[in-house]
Design an enzyme around this catalytic site. Structure first.
Site, PDB file in Angstrom:
ATOM      1  N   SER A   1      -4.693   9.033  -0.414  1.00  0.00           N
ATOM      2  CA  SER A   1      -5.454   8.017  -1.137  1.00  0.00           C
ATOM      3  C   SER A   1      -6.498   7.437  -0.193  1.00  0.00           C
ATOM      4  O   SER A   1      -6.863   8.053   0.809  1.00  0.00           O
ATOM      5  CB  SER A   1      -4.518   6.926  -1.679  1.00  0.00           C
ATOM      6  OG  SER A   1      -5.205   6.063  -2.576  1.00  0.00           O
ATOM      7  N   ASN A   2      -7.011   6.267  -0.513  1.00  0.00           N
ATOM      8  CA  ASN A   2      -7.959   5.583   0.356  1.00  0.00           C
ATOM      9  C   ASN A   2      -7.722   4.082   0.252  1.00  0.00           C
ATOM     10  O   ASN A   2      -6.874   3.633  -0.518  1.00  0.00           O
ATOM     11  CB  ASN A   2      -9.402   5.960   0.011  1.00  0.00           C
ATOM     12  CG  ASN A   2      -9.741   5.641  -1.439  1.00  0.00           C
ATOM     13  OD1 ASN A   2      -9.763   4.481  -1.839  1.00  0.00           O
ATOM     14  ND2 ASN A   2     -10.009   6.679  -2.234  1.00  0.00           N
ATOM     15  N   ALA A   3      -8.479   3.316   1.008  1.00  0.00           N
ATOM     16  CA  ALA A   3      -8.229   1.876   1.110  1.00  0.00           C
ATOM     17  C   ALA A   3      -8.992   1.047   0.082  1.00  0.00           C
ATOM     18  O   ALA A   3      -9.105  -0.172   0.234  1.00  0.00           O
ATOM     19  CB  ALA A   3      -8.579   1.385   2.514  1.00  0.00           C
TER      20      ALA A   3
END
Length: 214
Positions: free
Chosen positions: A21-23
């Protein structure tokens, strides 16, 4: 005006407990949804997993993977006048998802990756008179890469921002047209930037605004 807004990250699972995923916090997309609702528009929000509450009066679809975001967006887009694609979707996913949980082997692990669905490109290809606004988060050759993305995905405009926007309460964006012209620049808290983006869209795309301003 009825607008589709995508927000937040997506997740692509390696196994039943681990994912890529990402932030992305989803703050930009949710701020846009809130500003659009406040402007009197109907809003369909397709949201990845975030720790935020959708604004009142907003039709919300919660998704997790890029495929789920694609399916919800493609389904809802024909009922809308346009889309603001603010979601930070995963570009890659494991070719195969492992059932259960990967165990340590004492050595390196190789995972073959494949591209996920290109949600924005599919919406751009199917816009049929609707408007499409994308986001481009670029670190190298930002304007060039953003314009390539705009044209490749058949957007009407693209909002260029930097990696510092991820997870931040503030944002700085440049609105680009297909010919490379800078149409606007906005900086500040994401809620403020969102209001300015919605006001710009209203002034250029909302028939009611054109009547009121005439």
């Amino acid at each position: 005006m009825r607008v589709l807004i995508t927000a937040g990250p997506t997740r692509e699972y390696l196994d039943d407990v681990r994912y890529l995923s990402n932030a992305s916090s989803g703050r930009m997309g949710y701020a846009l949804a809130e500003a659009a609702v406040a402007h009197g528009w109907e809003v369909v929000l397709v949201s990845g997993p975030v720790d935020l509450t959708p604004p009142d009066g907003c039709e919300t679809w919660h998704v997790e993977t890029t495929a789920e975001m694609r399916n919800a967006s493609v389904r809802e887009f024909p009922r809308c006048d346009g889309v603001i694609a603010a979601a930070a979707v995963c570009d890659y996913k494991p070719k195969e998802r492992v059932e259960g949980k990967l165990s340590k082997t004492g050595g390196p692990v190789t995972i073959e990756m494949i591209e996920t669905d290109d949600v924005l490109a599919e919406l751009g290809a199917a816009k049929d008179g609707r408007w499409v606004m994308g986001f481009a988060l670029e670190a190298r050759n930002p304007r060039e890469n953003a314009l390539q993305k705009l044209r490749r995905k058949n957007c009407d405009w693209i909002l260029l921002n930097a990696p510092t926007a991820i997870g931040s309460a503030d944002n700085s964006v440049e609105l680009l047209a297909p010919d490379g012209q800078t149409l606007a620049n906005w900086s500040g808290p994401k809620a403020q930037v969102a209001r300015e983006i919605i006001e710009w869209i209203a002034a250029t795309q909302d028939p009611r605004s054109k009547i009121q301003n005439s």
